[in-house]
Design a protein around this motif. Structure first.
Motif, PDB file in Angstrom:
ATOM      1  N   VAL A 184       0.844  -1.202   0.000  1.00 36.48           N
ATOM      2  CA  VAL A 184       0.000   0.000   0.000  1.00 36.48           C
ATOM      3  C   VAL A 184       0.877   1.249   0.000  1.00 36.48           C
ATOM      4  N   PRO A 185       1.667   1.434  -1.066  1.00 36.77           N
ATOM      5  CA  PRO A 185       2.566   2.593  -1.083  1.00 36.77           C
ATOM      6  C   PRO A 185       1.795   3.899  -1.118  1.00 36.77           C
ATOM      7  N   GLY A 186       2.296   4.867  -0.387  1.00 40.03           N
ATOM      8  CA  GLY A 186       1.691   6.192  -0.387  1.00 40.03           C
ATOM      9  C   GLY A 186       0.431   6.314   0.438  1.00 40.03           C
ATOM     10  N   ILE A 187       0.083   5.288   1.191  1.00 38.84           N
ATOM     11  CA  ILE A 187      -1.123   5.334   2.024  1.00 38.84           C
ATOM     12  C   ILE A 187      -0.699   5.346   3.481  1.00 38.84           C
ATOM     13  N   LYS A 188      -1.310   6.258   4.251  1.00 36.05           N
ATOM     14  CA  LYS A 188      -1.016   6.339   5.679  1.00 36.05           C
ATOM     15  C   LYS A 188      -1.786   5.251   6.407  1.00 36.05           C
TER      16      LYS A 188
END
Length: 159
Positions: free
Chosen positions: A69-73
């Protein structure tokens, strides 16, 4: 000066520089922003469903799920267990703010919602599930119950 003749009109290549090779783009000349804007929102967001790549492995101690889940906090991701031992991993990647004067040349990063569901086996400890996120990878660990070895009782033989 090109050492290879150009067959695609005006593109130049240099065999000594592999990064100079041009790739034919069938959409060259079309405004990308209008293609994206005219696509229905469901079509733009559908790709986000496929982009949540998940590995599920079983070790002697647990089932381990790894989700890219790149770029997801971590606040934008939910890990839930529903009745019937259904593990659900979902989230939403927000769309980047567009300024009125922006001109998009390429939009490949997906935005929208994703959701994946898995039926867990019966031998898991539902109350001990843990999740951690590091470097764009969500790891969900579902511990397994110890397999009870059948109790064997020796019987004395008389006679």
């Amino acid at each position: 000066m090109s050492l290879i003749p150009s067959f695609f009109g005006g593109r130049r290549s240099n065999i000594f520089d592999p990064f100079s090779l041009d790739v034919w783009d069938p959409f060259e000349g079309f405004p990308v922003s209008s293609l994206i804007a005219n696509a229905p929102s469901s079509a733009r967001e559908t790709s986000a469903f496929a982009n949540a790549r998940i590995d599920w492995k079983e070790t002697p101690e647990a089932h381990v799920f790894k989700v890219d889940v790149p770029g997801i906090k971590k606040e934008e991701v939910k890990v839930e267990v529903e009745e019937g031992r259904i593990l659900q991993i979902s989230g939403e990647r927000s769309r980047e703010q567009e300024e009125k004067n922006d001109q998009w040349h390429r939009m490949e990063r997906s935005s929208g919602k994703f959701s994946r569901r898995f039926r867990l086996p019966e031998n898991v400890k539902m109350e001990e599930i843990k999740a951690a996120m590091e470097n764009g990878v969500l790891t969900v660990t579902v511990p397994k119950e110890e397999e009870k070895q059948p109790e064997v009782k020796a019987i004395d033989i008389s006679g």
